[in-house]
Each structure stands twice: as structure tokens, then as C-alpha cells.
Scaffold this motif. Structure first.
Motif, mmCIF file in Angstrom:
data_model
loop_
_atom_site.group_PDB
_atom_site.id
_atom_site.type_symbol
_atom_site.label_atom_id
_atom_site.label_comp_id
_atom_site.label_asym_id
_atom_site.label_seq_id
_atom_site.Cartn_x
_atom_site.Cartn_y
_atom_site.Cartn_z
ATOM 1 N N MET A 45 0.846 -1.182 0.000
ATOM 2 C CA MET A 45 0.000 0.000 0.000
ATOM 3 C C MET A 45 0.888 1.240 0.000
ATOM 4 S SD MET A 45 -3.421 -0.169 0.450
ATOM 5 C CE MET A 45 -4.622 1.054 0.231
ATOM 6 N N SER A 46 0.494 2.218 -0.756
ATOM 7 C CA SER A 46 1.269 3.436 -0.901
ATOM 8 C C SER A 46 1.317 4.229 0.406
ATOM 9 C CB SER A 46 0.654 4.304 -2.005
ATOM 10 O OG SER A 46 1.317 5.529 -2.087
ATOM 11 N N ALA A 47 2.470 4.822 0.678
ATOM 12 C CA ALA A 47 2.618 5.657 1.868
ATOM 13 C C ALA A 47 2.088 7.066 1.611
ATOM 14 C CB ALA A 47 4.092 5.718 2.285
ATOM 15 N N GLN A 48 1.822 7.378 0.359
ATOM 16 C CA GLN A 48 1.295 8.692 0.005
ATOM 17 C C GLN A 48 -0.183 8.789 0.376
ATOM 18 O OE1 GLN A 48 2.419 10.531 -3.812
ATOM 19 N NE2 GLN A 48 3.047 8.462 -4.381
ATOM 20 N N PRO A 49 -0.667 10.020 0.543
ATOM 21 C CA PRO A 49 -2.116 10.166 0.715
ATOM 22 C C PRO A 49 -2.826 9.761 -0.576
ATOM 23 C CG PRO A 49 -0.976 12.288 0.993
ATOM 24 C CD PRO A 49 0.041 11.268 0.601
ATOM 25 N N GLU A 50 -4.132 9.525 -0.475
ATOM 26 C CA GLU A 50 -4.890 9.233 -1.678
ATOM 27 C C GLU A 50 -4.736 10.382 -2.670
ATOM 28 O OE1 GLU A 50 -8.925 8.101 -0.893
ATOM 29 O OE2 GLU A 50 -8.313 6.361 0.276
ATOM 30 N N VAL A 51 -4.944 10.074 -3.936
ATOM 31 C CA VAL A 51 -4.687 11.044 -5.006
ATOM 32 C C VAL A 51 -5.438 12.345 -4.785
ATOM 33 C CG1 VAL A 51 -4.877 11.476 -7.484
ATOM 34 C CG2 VAL A 51 -4.136 9.235 -6.674
ATOM 35 N N TRP A 52 -6.672 12.283 -4.364
ATOM 36 C CA TRP A 52 -7.465 13.508 -4.202
ATOM 37 C C TRP A 52 -6.934 14.416 -3.094
ATOM 38 C CZ3 TRP A 52 -10.601 14.689 0.105
ATOM 39 C CH2 TRP A 52 -10.746 13.661 1.047
ATOM 40 N N LEU A 53 -6.084 13.872 -2.217
ATOM 41 C CA LEU A 53 -5.491 14.664 -1.134
ATOM 42 C C LEU A 53 -4.088 15.160 -1.471
ATOM 43 C CD1 LEU A 53 -6.671 12.531 1.899
ATOM 44 C CD2 LEU A 53 -7.462 14.831 1.252
ATOM 45 N N ARG A 54 -3.659 14.975 -2.696
ATOM 46 C CA ARG A 54 -2.326 15.429 -3.120
ATOM 47 C C ARG A 54 -2.368 16.781 -3.812
ATOM 48 N NH1 ARG A 54 -0.607 9.707 -5.856
ATOM 49 N NH2 ARG A 54 -1.189 8.434 -4.061
ATOM 50 N N GLY A 55 -3.531 17.358 -3.879
ATOM 51 C CA GLY A 55 -3.660 18.680 -4.486
ATOM 52 C C GLY A 55 -4.153 18.603 -5.916
ATOM 53 N N PRO A 56 -4.440 19.760 -6.468
ATOM 54 C CA PRO A 56 -4.966 19.797 -7.830
ATOM 55 C C PRO A 56 -3.936 19.331 -8.854
ATOM 56 C CG PRO A 56 -4.817 22.023 -6.900
ATOM 57 C CD PRO A 56 -4.344 21.068 -5.855
ATOM 58 N N LEU A 57 -4.448 18.712 -9.887
ATOM 59 C CA LEU A 57 -3.592 18.283 -10.987
ATOM 60 C C LEU A 57 -3.353 19.473 -11.910
ATOM 61 C CD1 LEU A 57 -5.474 14.973 -11.730
ATOM 62 C CD2 LEU A 57 -3.269 15.194 -10.593
ATOM 63 N N PRO A 58 -2.127 19.654 -12.356
ATOM 64 C CA PRO A 58 -1.861 20.770 -13.263
ATOM 65 C C PRO A 58 -2.603 20.579 -14.585
ATOM 66 C CG PRO A 58 0.080 19.362 -13.043
ATOM 67 C CD PRO A 58 -0.943 18.850 -12.085
ATOM 68 N N ASN A 59 -3.043 21.668 -15.156
ATOM 69 C CA ASN A 59 -3.720 21.666 -16.457
ATOM 70 C C ASN A 59 -4.996 20.830 -16.486
ATOM 71 O OD1 ASN A 59 -1.550 23.247 -17.524
ATOM 72 N ND2 ASN A 59 -0.370 21.357 -17.687
ATOM 73 N N MET A 60 -5.643 20.703 -15.327
ATOM 74 C CA MET A 60 -6.905 19.961 -15.264
ATOM 75 C C MET A 60 -7.980 20.931 -14.775
ATOM 76 S SD MET A 60 -8.329 17.008 -15.771
ATOM 77 C CE MET A 60 -6.848 16.019 -15.988
ATOM 78 N N PRO A 61 -9.065 21.097 -15.545
ATOM 79 C CA PRO A 61 -10.134 21.990 -15.101
ATOM 80 C C PRO A 61 -10.638 21.600 -13.715
ATOM 81 C CG PRO A 61 -10.528 21.284 -17.367
ATOM 82 C CD PRO A 61 -9.370 20.476 -16.839
ATOM 83 N N ALA A 62 -10.905 22.595 -12.887
ATOM 84 C CA ALA A 62 -11.310 22.358 -11.501
ATOM 85 C C ALA A 62 -12.527 21.437 -11.402
ATOM 86 C CB ALA A 62 -11.587 23.681 -10.801
ATOM 87 N N LEU A 63 -13.515 21.614 -12.263
ATOM 88 C CA LEU A 63 -14.722 20.795 -12.202
ATOM 89 C C LEU A 63 -14.460 19.334 -12.537
ATOM 90 C CD1 LEU A 63 -17.360 23.161 -13.844
ATOM 91 C CD2 LEU A 63 -17.261 22.418 -11.450
ATOM 92 N N LEU A 64 -13.365 19.058 -13.212
ATOM 93 C CA LEU A 64 -13.063 17.689 -13.620
ATOM 94 C C LEU A 64 -11.974 17.040 -12.772
ATOM 95 C CD1 LEU A 64 -13.352 18.211 -17.467
ATOM 96 C CD2 LEU A 64 -15.061 17.297 -15.876
ATOM 97 N N GLN A 65 -11.457 17.774 -11.790
ATOM 98 C CA GLN A 65 -10.446 17.215 -10.886
ATOM 99 C C GLN A 65 -10.921 15.932 -10.214
ATOM 100 O OE1 GLN A 65 -7.199 18.293 -9.895
ATOM 101 N NE2 GLN A 65 -7.180 19.941 -11.404
ATOM 102 N N PRO A 66 -12.162 15.877 -9.682
ATOM 103 C CA PRO A 66 -12.587 14.640 -9.020
ATOM 104 C C PRO A 66 -12.584 13.422 -9.945
ATOM 105 C CG PRO A 66 -14.042 16.447 -8.427
ATOM 106 C CD PRO A 66 -13.154 16.948 -9.538
ATOM 107 N N VAL A 67 -12.950 13.626 -11.202
ATOM 108 C CA VAL A 67 -12.933 12.520 -12.162
ATOM 109 C C VAL A 67 -11.494 12.054 -12.370
ATOM 110 C CG1 VAL A 67 -13.425 11.856 -14.547
ATOM 111 C CG2 VAL A 67 -15.034 13.331 -13.300
ATOM 112 N N ALA A 68 -10.597 12.996 -12.603
ATOM 113 C CA ALA A 68 -9.186 12.658 -12.821
ATOM 114 C C ALA A 68 -8.595 11.986 -11.585
ATOM 115 C CB ALA A 68 -8.402 13.919 -13.177
ATOM 116 N N HIS A 69 -8.910 12.494 -10.404
ATOM 117 C CA HIS A 69 -8.402 11.895 -9.167
ATOM 118 C C HIS A 69 -8.873 10.446 -9.028
ATOM 119 C CE1 HIS A 69 -7.803 16.093 -7.198
ATOM 120 N NE2 HIS A 69 -6.670 15.645 -7.706
ATOM 121 N N ALA A 70 -10.148 10.194 -9.309
ATOM 122 C CA ALA A 70 -10.675 8.833 -9.181
ATOM 123 C C ALA A 70 -9.981 7.886 -10.159
ATOM 124 C CB ALA A 70 -12.184 8.829 -9.419
#
Length: 168
Positions: free
Chosen positions: A1-26
Motif C-alpha cells: 500500500m502506498s505511503a502517500q495520501p490518496e490522489v485527491w489529497l495530493r492537491g490539484p492536478l496541473p492543467n486539469m479543469p477544476a470541475l473535472l479534478q474529481p474525475v481525474a483523481h478517481a
């Protein structure tokens, strides 16, 4: 298991529209966990079923295929013959060259393709309707993207249980 936080807790993805961040994170979370789970999974167990549940091979094919199809509909396109052929073969070990690694790599490539499309998405059309499937059922662009994320996570969970049981 990764020692990193889940992807959604790592901050916004660069060049990804804010409304679509949750989709990209999932999608990224599913990919991380799927790659970890499937590392070293024996090819000979790909098509085994447990208690009537779908096989790992089906889930891997289906995860890839659904992302491709839903993102195609989001672009207001219909499925091409290759996509329809892929759909007809999901869950069928018709080609003995399927390997765990090959199916995981295909999923990874489809996630990359989806992330690229999300990053380039025109957020002014997210509420526009799109016809889905042969029945041309109505959805919206954001509905298709959101369903792609939740559907991926649903099948990821089913794959997780099946693989853990088969590894016992």
C-alpha cells in the motif's frame, strides 16, 4: 500500500479543469491501486471466477472498454467498429495471448487518454446533452465523465475482492 495520501489529497492536478479534478483523481487512484494489486498476478487465473462473480480478465477488459466508450460519447461521437468488436469480446478469453500485464497496460493507456481528454475539455459544454449507446439515451458531458469515474471505482472494488480471493 502506498505511503502517500490518496490522489485527491495530493492537491490539484496541473492543467486539469477544476470541475473535472474529481474525475481525474478517481481514475488516477484506481490506476495506482490496480497496478499494485495486479503486480505478479498469474495469467492462468485471469479468467477464473469466484462464486459466480466476473473474472479478473473481464474486469480489466471492461474497465478499459467502458472508459473508451464513455469518453467517446462525451465527445459526441458514436462507437466505431473496433470499439464494438472490443465490447463483444469483453470477458471472453478468445485470444490466448491475453496476459495480466497486457491488460493492465491497456487500462493504463486508456486512463492516460482519458486524462488528456479531461485536461483539454471545454468546461462550457459540461451540461450539454450527449446520446449514449444504441438507444441514444440522454446524458450530459459531465454525467458521462462522472459515470466513467464511479464505474471505474465500482469495478475496481469488484476486481480487488476477486483477485484477493483467487490469490488465497
Amino acid at each position: 500500500m502506498s505511503a502517500q495520501p490518496e490522489v485527491w489529497l495530493r492537491g490539484p492536478l496541473p492543467n486539469m479543469p477544476a470541475l473535472l479534478q474529481p474525475v481525474a483523481h478517481a481514475l488516477l487512484q484506481a490506476r495506482e491501486e490496480l497496478n499494485e494489486l495486479m503486480a505478479g498476478f498469474p495469467d492462468e487465473l485471469l479468467w477464473d471466477k469466484v462464486a459466480g462473480m466476473a473474472s479478473p480478465g473481464f474486469h480489466l477488459q471492461h474497465l478499459t472498454g467502458v472508459l473508451d466508450r464513455l469518453f467517446t460519447y462525451a465527445q459526441n461521437e458514436t462507437l466505431n467498429p473496433e470499439q464494438l468488436e472490443y465490447l463483444s469480446k469483453e470477458g471472453k478469453p478468445t485470444n490466448k495471448t491475453y496476459t495480466t500485464r497486457g491488460l493492465v497496460e491497456a487500462f493504463n493507456k486508456q486512463v492516460d487518454k482519458a486524462l488528456l481528454q479531461l485536461g483539454e475539455a471545454d468546461t462550457t459544454i459540461l451540461s450539454d446533452f450527449r446520446p449514449v449507446g444504441r438507444g441514444k439515451l440522454p446524458s450530459t458531458v459531465i454525467g458521462l465523465y462522472t459515470h466513467a469515474a464511479e464505474h471505474t471505482m465500482r469495478h475496481w472494488g469488484q476486481l480487488l475482492v476477486t483477485v484477493r480471493v483467487l490469490r488465497q
